[in-house]
Design a protein around this motif. Structure first.
Motif, mmCIF file in Angstrom:
data_model
loop_
_atom_site.group_PDB
_atom_site.id
_atom_site.type_symbol
_atom_site.label_atom_id
_atom_site.label_comp_id
_atom_site.label_asym_id
_atom_site.label_seq_id
_atom_site.Cartn_x
_atom_site.Cartn_y
_atom_site.Cartn_z
ATOM 1 N N UNK A 121 4.038 -14.770 -1.091
ATOM 2 C CA UNK A 121 2.943 -13.667 -1.569
ATOM 3 C C UNK A 121 3.320 -12.475 -1.998
ATOM 4 N N UNK A 122 2.679 -12.057 -3.150
ATOM 5 C CA UNK A 122 3.000 -10.907 -3.567
ATOM 6 C C UNK A 122 1.991 -9.871 -3.830
ATOM 7 N N UNK A 123 1.927 -8.663 -3.842
ATOM 8 C CA UNK A 123 0.780 -7.640 -3.854
ATOM 9 C C UNK A 123 1.235 -6.329 -4.487
ATOM 10 N N UNK A 124 0.470 -5.421 -5.138
ATOM 11 C CA UNK A 124 0.971 -4.264 -5.734
ATOM 12 C C UNK A 124 1.035 -3.270 -4.226
ATOM 13 N N UNK A 125 2.203 -2.799 -4.106
ATOM 14 C CA UNK A 125 2.348 -1.901 -2.991
ATOM 15 C C UNK A 125 2.153 -0.792 -2.801
ATOM 16 N N UNK A 126 2.190 -0.114 -4.357
ATOM 17 C CA UNK A 126 2.365 1.412 -4.453
ATOM 18 C C UNK A 126 0.920 2.169 -3.818
ATOM 19 N N UNK A 127 1.156 2.828 -2.947
ATOM 20 C CA UNK A 127 0.008 3.950 -2.582
ATOM 21 C C UNK A 127 -1.205 3.245 -2.352
ATOM 22 N N UNK A 128 -1.108 2.158 -2.017
ATOM 23 C CA UNK A 128 -2.692 1.453 -1.941
ATOM 24 C C UNK A 128 -2.991 1.228 -0.241
ATOM 25 N N UNK A 129 -1.845 1.403 0.577
ATOM 26 C CA UNK A 129 -1.872 1.065 1.844
ATOM 27 C C UNK A 129 -1.900 -0.504 2.103
ATOM 28 N N UNK A 130 -1.619 -1.413 0.826
ATOM 29 C CA UNK A 130 -1.584 -2.537 1.101
ATOM 30 C C UNK A 130 -0.347 -3.283 1.861
ATOM 31 N N UNK A 131 0.652 -2.323 1.914
ATOM 32 C CA UNK A 131 1.911 -3.007 2.573
ATOM 33 C C UNK A 131 1.454 -3.043 4.149
ATOM 34 N N UNK A 132 0.813 -1.768 4.456
ATOM 35 C CA UNK A 132 0.382 -1.791 5.731
ATOM 36 C C UNK A 132 -0.702 -2.932 6.409
ATOM 37 N N UNK A 133 -1.611 -3.056 5.299
ATOM 38 C CA UNK A 133 -2.351 -4.313 5.572
ATOM 39 C C UNK A 133 -1.762 -5.474 5.774
ATOM 40 N N UNK A 134 -0.839 -5.866 4.892
ATOM 41 C CA UNK A 134 -0.145 -7.131 4.930
ATOM 42 C C UNK A 134 0.549 -7.402 6.188
ATOM 43 N N UNK A 135 1.341 -6.107 6.541
ATOM 44 C CA UNK A 135 1.874 -6.476 7.864
ATOM 45 C C UNK A 135 0.848 -6.876 8.898
#
Ligand SMILES: Cc1cc2nc3c(=O)[nH]c(=O)nc-3n(C[C@H](O)[C@H](O)[C@H](O)COP(=O)(O)OP(=O)(O)OC[C@H]3O[C@@H](n4cnc5c(N)ncnc54)[C@H](O)[C@@H]3O)c2cc1C
Length: 464
Positions: free
Chosen positions: A280-294
């Motif tokens: 799965x892929x998501x836009x990571x920059x500055x959105x907090x998405x990386x933390x949410x994904x983890x």
């Protein structure tokens, strides 16, 4: 085959250098990426403008000559295959990109533009053309429009249909139509543009397209998940989508991964093999998405439907993980894969997947099956590999036998026998599993309206 005097006529309508008859050209231009049938066109013509395409169509109507449109020849359904002495009309000499409009966020281009070149053009202007799949380095815009190409980012950006703001077409009658002219809003009756999208060249030629561009995406975050069961992919999809705007959600089996790893260019995403994987892929920059994904990942592991996983940090690592999925087609291409490209709605996927898994296990004992697909769109690629000692004809006959079972399941789940590759020649016998007889009668009436003499890609999708 076309008569010698007609060939001379063609040479006089175009320039003699635009008409090819040598064996290499006939072989190269006369087919697509399917390898089940041999090409046998009469000649290949390379028009340079919409006006020249119109002249070719008028010539074909006058003399009853069948035409086969040819784009990048990466199609997987035999749509661009010329096996019966047709004239191949290839768009390799129509590659201009023009009329870029930053305000409309559109660009106009000729049908022969390679998809990757259009993507580069957009990137140079801080925008993106987001239709992406493993063949965009060779496929052409006219072919993409004519198959309504999808790919890996449909979950976020839609199919090619969603990018087409306008088309210039030459109908099978030889009329030039300017369809929709780039408008966002246009409520003036039937939108003929959409008939040409996905028509596989059976109604006429697409000669130019106006395409919508998107904002350039920021850095991507990528995760690869290890799964025990196919249906776990759907649980994971639901959990991630609840919290994150995904740009891709792809799926592949351990057998698919093994073929990619056998080429010696990549490593396993994590040491312990799983039966299935989701990328799965998501836009990571500055959105907090990386933390949410983890945190969603941890929830999924706790809930028991994800057993392992790895994150790609930074562009290079993300790219590496993507290659595990993108290289599958290439890795199995030497084994004459018979490809089924089927889809159902995402909500039907869990039950559908279990049924297909059962059918395949019962009906293909001893055949190697490679699964992958754009599962976030309900689209599964079921690839059956030819055993080395089985002749091609016998293999094809065997696959056709089992198709019945697969397509009956598709029909029960109200799915499609061709999600994005098109019907062409390879799937036309099965059209009735996805389209009712009444619907097919309307399709034929539309074909007759645009191409009354049946000169446009005859015998593709259905027989008139
Ligand atoms: C490795 C690999 C991966 C792929 N992955 C995907 C994927 O993820 N998603 C997907 O959707 N597809 C995929 N494909 C299939 C293929 O790349 C697409 O269908 C693509 O859109 C075909 O474009 P093309 O230019 O190669 O068309 P061609 O193969 O040349 O033609 C496709 C059809 O369009 C018609 N056509 C071509 N040009 C015109 C024109 N100007 N006017 C009218 N008709 C025309 C042809 O007659 C034919 O019926 C993949 C193929 C390969 C080999």
């Amino acid at each position: 085959l076309i008569a010698p005097e007609l060939l001379e006529r063609l040479r006089s309508i175009l320039d003699a250098s635009q008409v090819l008859t040598d064996d290499d050209a006939l072989r190269a231009f006369g087919t697509d990426a399917t390898t089940f049938l041999d090409p046998a066109p009469s000649c290949v013509v390379l028009p340079r403008s919409t006006a020249q395409v119109r002249s070719i169509v008028r010539f074909a109507n006058e003399h009853g000559v069948a035409l086969v449109p040819s784009g990048g020849r990466t199609g997987l359904s035999g749509g661009a295959l010329a096996a019966s002495g047709e004239v191949v009309v290839a768009f390799d000499a129509m590659t201009r990109i023009f009329d870029f409009s930053p305000d409309d966020r559109t660009v106009r281009c000729e049908a022969g533009v390679i998809t990757r070149d259009l993507q580069r053009f957009a990137e140079e202007r801080d925008l993106s053309y987001p239709v992406e799949f493993a063949a965009t380095g060779s496929s052409r815009i006219g072919g993409n429009v004519s198959t309504n190409a999808g790919g890996v980012r449909v979950i976020r950006y839609g199919m090619t249909r969603d990018r087409v703001a306008g088309l210039t077409v030459v109908t099978g009658r030889g009329d030039v139509l300017e369809l929709n002219k780039g408008l966002v809003k246009n409520a003036t009756g039937y939108d003929l543009r959409h008939l040409f999208i996905g028509a596989e060249g059976t109604l006429g030629f697409v000669t130019e397209a106006t395409l919508r561009l998107s904002r350039a995406p920021g850095d991507a975050g990528v995760l690869v998940l290890g799964l025990d069961r196919m249906r776990d992919a759907i649980e994971a999809l639901r959990a991630f989508r609840q919290r994150i705007d995904l740009t891709a959600f792809e799926f592949f089996s351990e057998s698919a991964l093994r073929h990619v790893l056998a080429r010696g260019e990549h490593e396993r995403p994590f040491p312990t093999p799983s039966r299935f994987y989701a990328l799965l892929e998501f836009e990571a920059a500055g959105s907090g998405a990386a933390e949410d994904a983890a945190s969603v990942f941890e929830e999924c592991v706790r809930a028991g439907f994800v057993r392992d996983g790895v994150a790609g940090h930074g562009a290079a690592q993300a790219r590496k993980l993507w290659r595990l999925r993108e290289d599958i087609s290439e890795a199995i291409s030497g084994q004459t894969p018979y490809k089924n490209d089927i889809s159902v709605t995402v909500s039907r996927l869990p039950a559908f997947l279990e049924e297909i898994e059962r059918i395949v296990a019962e009906r293909y004992p001893g055949f190697e099956i490679v699964w992958f697909g754009h599962i976030g769109d309900g689209n599964l690629h079921l690839n059956i590999l030819k055993p080395a000692d089985l002749p091609k004809d016998e293999f094809l006959a065997r696959c056709r036998e089992v198709n019945r079972w697969v397509f009956e399941a598709v029909q029960r789940h109200q799915g499609s026998i061709s999600a994005e590759h098109g019907v062409g020649l390879l799937k036309k016998d099965y059209l009735g599993y996805s389209r009712s007889q009444e619907e097919i009668a309307y399709l034929k009436a539309i074909k007759a309206a645009f191409d009354p003499n049946n000169i446009m890609n005859p015998g593709k999708i259905f027989d008139p």
